[in-house]
Each structure stands twice: as structure tokens, then as C-alpha cells.
Design a protein around this motif. Structure first.
Motif, PDB file in Angstrom:
ATOM      1  N   LYS A   1     -26.812  -3.190 -24.294  1.00  0.00           N
ATOM      2  CA  LYS A   1     -26.554  -2.869 -22.890  1.00  0.00           C
ATOM      3  C   LYS A   1     -26.436  -4.131 -22.044  1.00  0.00           C
ATOM      4  O   LYS A   1     -25.607  -4.202 -21.132  1.00  0.00           O
ATOM      5  N   LEU A   2     -27.278  -5.109 -22.322  1.00  0.00           N
ATOM      6  CA  LEU A   2     -27.243  -6.339 -21.530  1.00  0.00           C
ATOM      7  C   LEU A   2     -25.851  -6.962 -21.576  1.00  0.00           C
ATOM      8  O   LEU A   2     -25.328  -7.425 -20.556  1.00  0.00           O
ATOM      9  N   LEU A   3     -25.224  -6.939 -22.733  1.00  0.00           N
ATOM     10  CA  LEU A   3     -23.880  -7.506 -22.849  1.00  0.00           C
ATOM     11  C   LEU A   3     -22.842  -6.583 -22.213  1.00  0.00           C
ATOM     12  O   LEU A   3     -21.958  -7.030 -21.466  1.00  0.00           O
ATOM     13  N   SER A   4     -22.964  -5.304 -22.490  1.00  0.00           N
ATOM     14  CA  SER A   4     -21.955  -4.395 -21.916  1.00  0.00           C
ATOM     15  C   SER A   4     -22.056  -4.371 -20.396  1.00  0.00           C
ATOM     16  O   SER A   4     -21.074  -4.115 -19.695  1.00  0.00           O
ATOM     17  N   THR A   5     -23.237  -4.673 -19.876  1.00  0.00           N
ATOM     18  CA  THR A   5     -23.414  -4.760 -18.428  1.00  0.00           C
ATOM     19  C   THR A   5     -22.534  -5.862 -17.839  1.00  0.00           C
ATOM     20  O   THR A   5     -21.846  -5.671 -16.838  1.00  0.00           O
ATOM     21  N   ALA A   6     -22.577  -7.023 -18.469  1.00  0.00           N
ATOM     22  CA  ALA A   6     -21.769  -8.145 -17.972  1.00  0.00           C
ATOM     23  C   ALA A   6     -20.286  -7.821 -18.083  1.00  0.00           C
ATOM     24  O   ALA A   6     -19.497  -8.107 -17.173  1.00  0.00           O
ATOM     25  N   VAL A   7     -19.906  -7.217 -19.190  1.00  0.00           N
ATOM     26  CA  VAL A   7     -18.494  -6.869 -19.380  1.00  0.00           C
ATOM     27  C   VAL A   7     -18.074  -5.802 -18.362  1.00  0.00           C
ATOM     28  O   VAL A   7     -17.014  -5.894 -17.739  1.00  0.00           O
TER      29      VAL A   7
ATOM     30  N   ARG B   1     -26.006   6.139 -12.860  1.00  0.00           N
ATOM     31  CA  ARG B   1     -26.416   5.510 -11.605  1.00  0.00           C
ATOM     32  C   ARG B   1     -26.418   3.987 -11.731  1.00  0.00           C
ATOM     33  O   ARG B   1     -26.048   3.265 -10.801  1.00  0.00           O
ATOM     34  N   PHE B   2     -26.837   3.529 -12.878  1.00  0.00           N
ATOM     35  CA  PHE B   2     -26.778   2.089 -13.129  1.00  0.00           C
ATOM     36  C   PHE B   2     -25.332   1.608 -13.008  1.00  0.00           C
ATOM     37  O   PHE B   2     -25.051   0.583 -12.386  1.00  0.00           O
ATOM     38  N   ALA B   3     -24.414   2.350 -13.609  1.00  0.00           N
ATOM     39  CA  ALA B   3     -23.011   1.930 -13.602  1.00  0.00           C
ATOM     40  C   ALA B   3     -22.452   1.887 -12.181  1.00  0.00           C
ATOM     41  O   ALA B   3     -21.683   0.976 -11.834  1.00  0.00           O
ATOM     42  N   VAL B   4     -22.837   2.845 -11.354  1.00  0.00           N
ATOM     43  CA  VAL B   4     -22.343   2.812  -9.971  1.00  0.00           C
ATOM     44  C   VAL B   4     -22.989   1.661  -9.207  1.00  0.00           C
ATOM     45  O   VAL B   4     -22.344   0.994  -8.395  1.00  0.00           O
ATOM     46  N   GLY B   5     -24.264   1.402  -9.481  1.00  0.00           N
ATOM     47  CA  GLY B   5     -24.878   0.210  -8.909  1.00  0.00           C
ATOM     48  C   GLY B   5     -24.090  -1.046  -9.252  1.00  0.00           C
ATOM     49  O   GLY B   5     -23.862  -1.916  -8.406  1.00  0.00           O
ATOM     50  N   MET B   6     -23.633  -1.101 -10.502  1.00  0.00           N
ATOM     51  CA  MET B   6     -22.830  -2.252 -10.930  1.00  0.00           C
ATOM     52  C   MET B   6     -21.527  -2.360 -10.127  1.00  0.00           C
ATOM     53  O   MET B   6     -20.995  -3.454  -9.949  1.00  0.00           O
ATOM     54  N   GLU B   7     -21.021  -1.239  -9.665  1.00  0.00           N
ATOM     55  CA  GLU B   7     -19.838  -1.303  -8.806  1.00  0.00           C
ATOM     56  C   GLU B   7     -20.141  -2.057  -7.517  1.00  0.00           C
ATOM     57  O   GLU B   7     -19.306  -2.812  -7.009  1.00  0.00           O
ATOM     58  N   GLY B   8     -21.355  -1.822  -7.005  1.00  0.00           N
ATOM     59  CA  GLY B   8     -21.749  -2.556  -5.806  1.00  0.00           C
ATOM     60  C   GLY B   8     -21.764  -4.055  -6.058  1.00  0.00           C
ATOM     61  O   GLY B   8     -21.226  -4.846  -5.271  1.00  0.00           O
ATOM     62  N   LEU B   9     -22.371  -4.443  -7.168  1.00  0.00           N
ATOM     63  CA  LEU B   9     -22.380  -5.863  -7.538  1.00  0.00           C
ATOM     64  C   LEU B   9     -20.955  -6.381  -7.722  1.00  0.00           C
ATOM     65  O   LEU B   9     -20.590  -7.438  -7.199  1.00  0.00           O
ATOM     66  N   ALA B  10     -20.171  -5.633  -8.462  1.00  0.00           N
ATOM     67  CA  ALA B  10     -18.839  -6.105  -8.832  1.00  0.00           C
ATOM     68  C   ALA B  10     -17.935  -6.272  -7.610  1.00  0.00           C
ATOM     69  O   ALA B  10     -17.206  -7.265  -7.490  1.00  0.00           O
ATOM     70  N   LEU B  11     -17.985  -5.316  -6.693  1.00  0.00           N
ATOM     71  CA  LEU B  11     -17.159  -5.427  -5.489  1.00  0.00           C
ATOM     72  C   LEU B  11     -17.639  -6.569  -4.608  1.00  0.00           C
ATOM     73  O   LEU B  11     -16.845  -7.240  -3.950  1.00  0.00           O
ATOM     74  N   SER B  12     -18.945  -6.808  -4.604  1.00  0.00           N
ATOM     75  CA  SER B  12     -19.480  -7.930  -3.823  1.00  0.00           C
ATOM     76  C   SER B  12     -18.964  -9.251  -4.375  1.00  0.00           C
ATOM     77  O   SER B  12     -18.564 -10.146  -3.618  1.00  0.00           O
ATOM     78  N   GLU B  13     -18.985  -9.386  -5.700  1.00  0.00           N
ATOM     79  CA  GLU B  13     -18.472 -10.600  -6.331  1.00  0.00           C
ATOM     80  C   GLU B  13     -16.990 -10.787  -6.008  1.00  0.00           C
ATOM     81  O   GLU B  13     -16.550 -11.880  -5.652  1.00  0.00           O
ATOM     82  N   ARG B  14     -16.225  -9.717  -6.119  1.00  0.00           N
ATOM     83  CA  ARG B  14     -14.787  -9.822  -5.842  1.00  0.00           C
ATOM     84  C   ARG B  14     -14.534 -10.193  -4.379  1.00  0.00           C
ATOM     85  O   ARG B  14     -13.705 -11.048  -4.070  1.00  0.00           O
ATOM     86  N   ALA B  15     -15.259  -9.527  -3.481  1.00  0.00           N
ATOM     87  CA  ALA B  15     -15.095  -9.817  -2.057  1.00  0.00           C
ATOM     88  C   ALA B  15     -15.479 -11.266  -1.758  1.00  0.00           C
ATOM     89  O   ALA B  15     -14.836 -11.943  -0.945  1.00  0.00           O
ATOM     90  N   TYR B  16     -16.517 -11.733  -2.425  1.00  0.00           N
ATOM     91  CA  TYR B  16     -16.944 -13.123  -2.230  1.00  0.00           C
ATOM     92  C   TYR B  16     -15.869 -14.099  -2.701  1.00  0.00           C
ATOM     93  O   TYR B  16     -15.508 -15.052  -1.991  1.00  0.00           O
ATOM     94  N   GLN B  17     -15.348 -13.887  -3.894  1.00  0.00           N
ATOM     95  CA  GLN B  17     -14.315 -14.788  -4.405  1.00  0.00           C
ATOM     96  C   GLN B  17     -13.094 -14.796  -3.473  1.00  0.00           C
ATOM     97  O   GLN B  17     -12.500 -15.845  -3.215  1.00  0.00           O
ATOM     98  N   HIS B  18     -12.764 -13.628  -2.980  1.00  0.00           N
ATOM     99  CA  HIS B  18     -11.612 -13.487  -2.088  1.00  0.00           C
ATOM    100  C   HIS B  18     -11.833 -14.287  -0.794  1.00  0.00           C
ATOM    101  O   HIS B  18     -10.971 -15.045  -0.345  1.00  0.00           O
ATOM    102  N   ALA B  19     -12.999 -14.097  -0.213  1.00  0.00           N
ATOM    103  CA  ALA B  19     -13.310 -14.759   1.054  1.00  0.00           C
ATOM    104  C   ALA B  19     -13.446 -16.272   0.865  1.00  0.00           C
ATOM    105  O   ALA B  19     -13.009 -17.064   1.709  1.00  0.00           O
ATOM    106  N   LEU B  20     -14.059 -16.644  -0.249  1.00  0.00           N
ATOM    107  CA  LEU B  20     -14.252 -18.076  -0.514  1.00  0.00           C
ATOM    108  C   LEU B  20     -12.907 -18.792  -0.609  1.00  0.00           C
ATOM    109  O   LEU B  20     -12.714 -19.874  -0.033  1.00  0.00           O
ATOM    110  N   GLN B  21     -11.979 -18.190  -1.330  1.00  0.00           N
ATOM    111  CA  GLN B  21     -10.669 -18.806  -1.472  1.00  0.00           C
ATOM    112  C   GLN B  21     -10.004 -18.993  -0.107  1.00  0.00           C
ATOM    113  O   GLN B  21      -9.457 -20.050   0.202  1.00  0.00           O
ATOM    114  N   TYR B  22     -10.102 -17.960   0.697  1.00  0.00           N
ATOM    115  CA  TYR B  22      -9.491 -18.038   2.033  1.00  0.00           C
ATOM    116  C   TYR B  22     -10.168 -19.130   2.869  1.00  0.00           C
ATOM    117  O   TYR B  22      -9.501 -19.915   3.545  1.00  0.00           O
TER     118      TYR B  22
END
Lengths: 592, 592
Positions: free
Chosen positions: A106-112, A298-319
Motif C-alpha cells: 500500500k505504501l508504494l501504491s499510495t505514492a503511485v 476514504r483514504f483514496a479520496v483523501g489522496m485526491e486532496g493531497l494530489a490536487l494540492s501538489e498539482r495546484a502548487y506546481q502550477h502556481a510556482l511555475q507562474y
């Protein structure tokens, strides 16, 4: 459009140094799991996420899934991307090797999973729902059902769905009305309408396996009369080939704020004589089976929160690095600078970055604990980890998703006026994030679960153990080091805030459940902030003596920021938990 | 779709009992302003807002403004609604009677403006921008310009726009490049491109009067070389009839996250020989003129935050009363109840309600102070009120708009899964609200203005006076009354938090502007929360002895909620202001 690159270095740090990869790799069944294998998988997943999925994120959003003549058509490129995704074996990563899975931890599939969701959340929902259906079949399916469905679902040839919600039964599944009539031959005919069915229909695979909650004739009312059925879109012959079209049809899809490329279907079962299905497990235990899978979902949806935050951060940082505007503060007439030079842009970026890293750390730690809870040889280790996982699941789901809305909003803000223009793409993250705090149980439902089943019911045993563990980290922070002392100060106040709030919840829950419930969402946020701070403090401790390395330098500053800007909110939240009931409960309904 | 009814009772309470309507009515020029007149106007405005504007809000959002062949077409019903709006005299409400206005006080026009913005924010932007253009012409236009443009703009026959932004010059107007070439006959030819021009083109009126920032030949670089011009869409003949089409054209409109019905235009000036305009006031003072109008414009956008919060609250409240789901907490098997019975739904609604009321109180108090600052006979009263207005404008703009995003998000959450479905309408408020924290100066720009020009520059004189005033309210709260004591406790900590943060800002601003700036947005939020709490505490004091009346009963509970749930955040924000600089500023750019 924005690009995405997986934050592999931070993922590795969290996996190895915070989440205890070694312990996970030492579990029975993980004999072939090595650091090299993990690194190779992360690299490959990053290639697929950034190269195939990320470019479809915005085009899929703009085009959306389409419904025509009872069928759903996914956006341009979706079908091909799914084909590549399944053929590359990504659907099978964490599944049972007995049915073709790769059985990775799970630890690995979480990162993926984080990568898929960052790259293209709307796409990732299809394999996520399929995983849920696979789990249900694995847990309670008959051998016949397993043999019929699992290999092709795990290989990705077929996808799966979860059919719970009905118009009158949103969060309240007791109100489910869909009927299942036994046909005397071991099959059932299903009649009813389900709503909000993610990927309930699509054109990416030949078959779709629906898991459906329905009531048998004479089933008890309420939650104890709900059974779980498997209902394929196309019947499956004994040789595995596809048979007749089953009587389940998509009658419309929703027009949503976000995740436009993910079809959210209204499914009609039995409009033409009955949809044929078979019972999973025993009658009337459907909701119980759902609960077994709930942590996972529920864990997987929580991961969506993390994942969208990371994407939003990368997007904003580039700008922020690219956009030239204004001069450095106090340097009137000086050269124009990129906006990352401006103090508040930095504050916004650090706020996004530090919370994202704290969320990642917490989520992966919970992911690793899940591996230990499932596979450790020592029963007491399993039990301890399961209790920790059970406690933290509502926090991972609730805190990460609520945060992601705010973080994606900050991402829009970093872009200024361009953030409001859809073509910029920042607004998509903001729209997509909004659903994560709603589906798979709203934040209020997570918070009720947290204070009720996870804290009050066991009289706070697990949370008190967690508090003790956090106190050890607090004690390890050197009060004579400036950064660590700052972190220690905020962490100490944060832990005390959690303690105070837990005391209130334990004292109040049974006597006055409404008074306790008013504080449940503030408490969930509080516990998330402090647990995230605990992980950031651990990261700071690990970074302190490695300041010659860029990664650890950045980590220490980021942990410091988190303490001063995020952990600082903890005492105020505890105040609200403890004092907030009267103001919330007193007003008569007619005076609102 | 959601309906809207103006919260007239709360508006009257705030105007009369918090904002000092009597004092405003006693000002020179307000001889005919009576309570009866005010009530009549509020009633009529409510009819128009709820009956005409509110029903177009969602249809306008879905249809959007359309651009075709260089022209903008507004959504169905827009043109007719605008005709009714202007013919009913609403465009003239607060304008100068010398040019056909009704000269009513700001305090009243504030309440009326709230209604337009709640009912239909996208529509309200057109009269709002026109008001800005009217103000500029009133302040610095020649008699000829005034006579030519003002009567028809005030009557609503023509609308106005503000043309500031260019692609390279967003928040940084020093970078404006649009050129103005004198023609020797008192006119100028304008060449350049402007973006983000709200209602830059539309089909609701025969003419549009553009106010345009541009540079004269040999103008100094930077902000001191920008002049302001008036450029009509159609030239105006001496007799007031329309002449030739001027060389300003809408070359596209933006595809935005929200306010879809409000066309956001790219305007090309001078692509076919030059757009003819005349200079307003003196050369190179355009930005200075803009600054004069800035309070007005920022206040109006702050009102959008309030208005959207009110609309989102009404929307969510209706749903929470109608939607039946689940049973009362702890009553398993009991009757199904409306979701307003659930503790967290109540918490969310109270959070929306209490913050909306606090924002209304603060905004109207600032509106009344604006009337006093402009019209009071005593110069010292004018000066004191102007200083208060100047201090609070960035708070009204920044705090109200940031809050509205969160409040509209909470409104979505109250709806559960239905909130994510566009047809429900809750998502529109969330999308619309997002722009308010960006345009007319982002929150960071407001916050910089607040700590720099409004606090540090005058060494905190005005904010210290405000703190002293708030302390008086704190002292008046009876510590022996349960509700008032709770409010007192949170207000006292809130005021101390403001004091501490102000101390830091004053000590730091000149020595280390970046360190002070990191805390600027948290400080703005802090001051907003505490100033809102100050007004809610005043409201509680006025309500305490009138608990037999429903309105005052509700107000006291609402003030209590605000203290326990919102004011409670103040100390944490002060901590971040004082301690947050290091974490935000240390990380080298390449380590982000």
C-alpha cells in the motif's frame, strides 16, 4: 497548460524516512520489494503520469464526457490513455497475485496513486472505483464470482463501479429503495435508480461490473436490510466471453462544477424486465461489506486532496517564477522582478508547499500503517497499527480534502487575474477539488466518525497513545536551536490543543452528542493540523544535521513555516471545540 | 433556482442602530432623507432585485455573454432588465443632483448596492463600473466633458468602463504602454490594447464611455507618466446626438471561472487610425485620479463579498430546511428530519450567517463614515471619519471578499453532492466569489496598503484610536452575563491580538518591509475578524435587553457564535504576523 512532474524526492523521503519503508519491505509477501524496485516503479509511473495523463487533464475538462442515446463517450484521448494504462499493468499494482495482481505494498501504491490523481484526477477515478469493486469481490465474493470477474478487472480489461446513492438516499443509506428479486436460479433481478455513479458508463472497456446496494423482498427496514449485488453491463458466459446486454442503462450524466471528464451517471436498473445480478456474500450484510472497504475508499479520496494540492502548487510556482511584475519591495524604480520575489506570493507558495508536504507525510504514514496492520506477523503490531489507521482515516479524508480547496484557491490567487481565466488551468484545480470534501462521506460524516466511533467509543485510547507519541517528538526538538525551538513551541501548543479538545469530547459525547458534534469538524481540522505538524517536526529533526543538502535545507524551512503559519491555528480551533456548542445550537429554526 | 429576498430587517438594524443613520440624515444635503424614504427605497429595491435581477442570475451564468463579429451580446433578458433598471432611476441613486442624480447618502446606496450584487452580481458590475467613470468625470472632468457625458451616464442611457490593465501591466500600472497622441485640436488619438475590461462592450445601451489610462509622448516613465482620457464608443455631437463610430473595438471576451454573464473584454484602441479621446484633468496625473476613486471602487468590490455571502447563505438555508435526510443525532430509527437538525449543518449555517452579519455591520459603518467624511460641517469630524474610512477600505475589500469564497464554499458543502451539480446554483456563487479577492487590487495589494499607507506611514494613529474604541465596547460587555461574557472574552483576546500585531508592524515596517509584508494578509484577516467582532459585540449590547423580540434574540445568539467560532481565530493570526517572516522568506527560489 500546466505540466506535472511527480515530487519523487519528497515521496522517497517520506516513504523511507518517515513512513518506515524498511519495515514494510520486511513484511511477509514483500520479499521482492526493494528500494530499487520502488524507485524504478516511481520513475515509470512519473513518466506515464506526466507524459500521458497530465496533458489530457485540461482538454478533458474542457471537452467533458458526453452522453448520447443512452451511452457515455469519454473525452478525446481518454480511451487510448486507458488502454495504455491497463496494458502497462498499472491497474494491477496493489492487487492479489492470485488473480493477476502484482501484490505491491500500500505504501508504494499510495505514492503511485498520488501521481495519477495529480496528473489527471478525472481519469484516476475510473481505476479508483474499479479498485473498490475488486476489493468487495475479493473480500466477500464467491469463488465463481471471483473467477468470473477479478482477472479482467485487475488486468483493466473491465472496470467497476459502486452503486450506493439514490435521490432520497445520499449520506443516509438506510433509505435505499432499489429492489432485488430472487429468480430461484441463484440470480436476482434488480430494479431501481442510482445516482452519482462515477464512470457508471463509458466507452473505454467492453464491460463494466457494477456493485449495487439493493433490498431483498421482506428485508428489514433501514441499514440492516441492504444487500450487495454484482451486476455486469454485459452478461458473462461460462467461457469468459460476453453475452447479452444487461438491463442497466445510463439515462443521463450530471453537469458538474468540476471533474468534467469523469462521467457521473444516473443508472436505471431493470427498466426493461430487470437487470440480472448475483448476491455478494450473505443477504442483508451489504452495508457491512461497504464499511469494510470504506477505509480504502476514504483514504483514496483523501489522496485526491493531497494530489490536487501538489498539482495546484506546481502550477502556481511555475507562474510565480515566470511572471514578471513590479519591483522588489522598497526598491522603487528598480528592475522588474518575477512575482515570487513579492513577500505575499512567497507566503502563499510556502503555505501551499508546507501543507502539501505535511499532508503527504501523514497520508503515507497511514498507508504504511495499513501495510503493517494487514501483514505484520505480530498480532499486537497489527492491532496497534489498525487502531491508528482507523483513527486517522477520517482525518486523511477530511483534512486533506478541505485543505485542497483552500490550497487550490490560493493557487488561483497567485495567478491574479489570469487565475480566473479558464485557459490558465488554475481554476480547474479549484473546481475539481471542491467535490473531494463531499463524496465518499462529507467532512461532517468523517468528523462524526472521528469523534464517535474512533474516539468516544473506545474512550480515547488510541488518540491518547497518539498524543503520547507526538509528545516524544516535541521533547526531541532542541529548544536551543532557533528553527527547532519555533517548531517545538507551536507543536507543544498544538498537542495541548488536541488534548484539551479530546478531553471535552470524551466528557461530552455520551451526555450531549449534539454539543460534541458542533465541534467535530473544527476538531478534525485541529487534529489534521497537529498530526501534520507532528510529521513536519519529525522531518525537521531528520533534516537538522543535513543542512548541506538542498532537500533537507528546504525541508527545515518548510517545517518552520508550517509551525508558524499553520500549527498556530490549533489553539483557536480547540477553543471553538470546547466553547462553540451554545452559539451553534441555540437559535430556533424559524429564526435563521 | 434559488430565490433572493433582501435582508431588510438586518439592513435597517445596521443602518439605524450601528451605523448611525440619524447622523447621516442630519448632514447638509440630506434634508429630505427620512426613515420613511429609506424604507420605501429599500422595499422598491428589494422588489427589483428579487423580481427582476435574481431570476436572471443563473440563466445569465449558463448562457453567458457572447462575442460575435466584434460585438458583445448579453444574455437573454439582460437588455430588458437594464432598461427597467435605468428607467426606474436606480443608476442615479447616489449621483450629483446637478446632473440628474438623486444625491442620496452612501449609507443608503450601500444597502441598495448590496441587493443588486446579491441578486445578480454579473449584472451589477455594469452600473458599478459606470459609477466609477461618473466619479472620475465628476472629480476631474472639464465642464464640457461633464455636460457631454454625465447626464446620460447618470440616467443610465450610456454606461462607462475603466481601462487600466494591459497584458504586461496587471497590478503594476507603472508598466502601462497605451499611447495618446495629441492632435492639436484638444483631442488625442489613443493606441493600445487593454484587457479585463468589464462590460467593455455590450448591447444594452447606444453608447459606452471608456475611461482609459495612456501615456502622452515624452511622458515620464512609470506611474508618474500616465494620463487619463475619456474615449466614447460613438463620438458625441454638440447637440448630444451620436456621431461616428470611434476606433475602439472589442476583439475578444474571456472564458472565465465565474461571472459569465459579465463580458470581460479585450479592447483594441486605434487599430484603424486611432481612437479619439479627450484628456481628463491634467497630463500625467491619471494614476493620482484613479487613486481618488479607489476607495469607492474597493468598497464596492468588498460589498460583492458581502452580497455573495448573503446569497449563498439564503440558498444553503433553504436547502437545509427542505432536504430531509437521516434522523436526529442519537435517535436511531426516529423520524427523518430536515438536515438543519444536524449539528454540523447548523454550525455551517451559523458560520455563514454570523460572518455575513458581521461583514454587513462593518461595511455599513464604513459607508456611514464616508458620508460623514464628505459632508459633515465640522472639519475635524470629516478628518476623523476619513482616516477611519481610509484604514478600513482595504479591510472591507480584502476581508469581505476572502470570506465570501469560504462562505460560498460552505454553501456548496451544505448541499452535499447536489452542491457540485451546476443546476443547483450553489456552485455559481462559489465560482463568482473567486474573482472578488482578485480584481480592484488583490488581497495582497489591500494588505500592503493597510500596513503601509494606512498604518506604518502615520505611525498607527488611526488604528490605535480604533483599538481604543473597541476597548470601550469590550468594557461595556457585562462579564456576569453568560453570552456577553463569552463575547467579551473573545473580543478582548481579539483586540489584544490586533494590538500585538500592530506593534510588530510598526516596529518592523521601515526596518524590514518584507518581514512586515509576510504578515500583511494574515493581519488584514485578523483586523477584519476583530472589527467584525467589535460590531457584533455592539449588536449584542443593543440586543441584550430586547430578548422578547425575535430579531434581537437571533442577533445575540449569532454574536455569541461569532465570538466562539470566528473571533477565536484572532490570536493564532497574530502569532503568524509576529513570527511568520523567517519561514516565509528564507527559502532560496531554486529550492521551491
Amino acid at each position: 497548460m500546466s505540466t506535472y512532474t511527480a515530487p519523487i524526492r519528497d515521496m522517497q523521503f517520506v516513504m523511507n524516512e518517515l513512513a518506515g519503508f524498511d519495515q514494510v519491505a520486511a513484511l511477509p509477501g514483500n520479499e521482492e520489494v526493494s528500494s530499487d524496485l520502488v524507485d524504478a516503479i516511481l520513475e515509470e509511473a512519473n513518466k506515464f503520469a506526466s507524459g500521458v495523463l497530465a496533458p489530457l487533464n485540461w482538454t478533458g475538462d474542457q471537452e467533458g464526457a458526453k452522453w448520447k442515446d443512452g451511452q457515455v463517450f469519454t473525452a478525446t484521448g481518454w480511451k487510448d490513455a486507458y488502454k495504455q494504462f491497463s496494458e502497462s499493468g498499472w491497474t494491477a499494482l496493489a492487487c492479489d497475485p492470485n488473480y493477476g495482481g502484482q501484490g505491491l505494498p500500500k505504501l508504494l501504491s499510495t505514492a503511485v496513486m498520488e501521481m495519477w490523481k495529480s496528473a489527471n484526477m478525472a481519469f484516476s477515478l475510473c481505476p479508483m472505483l474499479t479498485t473498490g469493486a475488486i476489493e468487495a469481490l475479493m473480500l466477500r465474493g464467491s469463488d465463481e464470482q471471483k473467477d468470473m470477474y477479478l482477472p479482467k478487472m485487475i488486468s483493466g480489461e473491465w472496470t467497476g463501479t459502486m452503486n450506493l446513492t439514490e435521490p432520497q438516499a445520499g449520506s443516509d443509506l438506510a433509505a435505499v429503495r432499489t429492489k432485488a428479486e430472487p429468480q430461484g436460479d441463484g440470480t436476482y433481478k434488480i430494479f431501481g435508480q442510482k445516482i452519482f455513479i462515477t464512470y457508471g458508463d463509458h466507452d473505454m472497456t467492453d464491460n463494466i461490473i457494477h456493485l449495487v446496494l439493493a433490498r431483498l423482498p421482506d428485508a428489514p427496514e433501514g441499514v440492516k436490510g441492504i444487500s450487495l449485488f454484482v451486476v455486469p453491463k454485459f452478461m458473462v458466459n461460462a467461457d469468459g466471453s460476453l453475452g447479452a446486454r444487461n438491463d442497466v442503462h445510463c439515462v443521463s450524466i450530471e453537469h458538474k462544477l468540476g471533474i468534467h471528464a469523469s462521467p457521473t451517471c444516473v443508472l436505471a436498473f431493470g427498466d426493461n424486465g430487470g437487470a440480472v445480478g448475483t448476491l455478494i456474500g450473505e443477504p442483508n450484510r451489504g452495508l457491512e461489506y461497504m464499511f469494510i472497504m470504506m477505509n480504502e475508499a476514504r483514504f483514496a479520496v483523501g489522496m485526491e486532496g493531497l494530489a490536487l494540492s501538489e498539482r495546484a502548487y506546481q502550477h502556481a510556482l511555475q507562474y510565480a517564477k515566470d511572471r514578471i511584475q513590479g519591483t522588489d519591495a522598497g526598491v522603487r524604480g528598480g528592475p522588474k522582478v518575477s512575482i515570487i520575489h513579492h513577500a505575499d506570493v512567497r507566503r502563499m507558495l510556502m503555505s501551499m508547499k508546507s501543507q502539501t508536504e505535511a499532508m503527504r507525510a501523514l497520508a503515507y504514514v497511514v498507508g504504511a500503517a495499513t501495510d503493517l496492520a494487514h501483514h505484520h506477523e505480530d498480532q499486537s503490531v497489527r492491532a496497534r497499527n489498525q487502531a491508528f489507521v482507523d483513527l486517522m482515516i477520517p482525518v486523511v479524508k477530511g483534512w486533506l480534502t478541505e485543505n485542497s480547496i483552500e490550497i487550490a484557491s490560493t493557487g488561483v490567487q497567485v495567478h491574479g487575474g489570469m487565475g480566473f481565466i479558464e485557459e490558465t488551468g488554475a481554476a480547474q484545480h479549484f473546481r475539481d477539488a471542491r467535490i473531494t470534501a463531499i463524496y465518499e462521506g462529507t467532512t461532517a460524516i468523517q468528523a462524526n466518525d472521528l469523534i464517535g466511533r474512533k474516539i468516544a467509543r473506545e474512550n480515547g485510547v488510541t488518540i491518547k497513545a497518539l498524543i503520547a507519541e507526538m509528545r516524544q517528538v516535541e521533547a526531541a526538538l532542541d529548544a536551543n536551536d532557533e528553527a527547532l525551538a519555533a517548531i517545538r513551541n507551536s507543536l507543544a501548543k498544538g498537542i495541548s490543543a488536541v488534548e484539551e479538545a479530546v478531553g471535552y469530547i470524551l466528557a461530552t459525547y455520551n451526555a450531549d452528542i449534539k454539543a460534541a458534534s458542533v465541534g467535530s469538524v473544527p476538531f478534525l481540522k485541529l487534529l489534521g493540523i497537529v498530526a501534520g505538524g507532528w510529521q513536519m517536526a519529525r522531518a525537521a529533526l531528520l533534516s537538522k544535521d543535513r543542512q548541506s543538502e538542498d532537500f533537507y535545507r528546504a525541508k527545515l524551512v518548510t517545517a518552520r513555516f508550517y509551525a508558524d503559519h499553520v500549527l498556530a491555528q490549533a489553539p483557536g480551533l480547540a477553543y471553538t471545540v470546547v466553547n462553540g456548542a451554545s452559539g451553534a445550537l441555540t437559535l430556533p429554526e424559524e429564526l435563521f
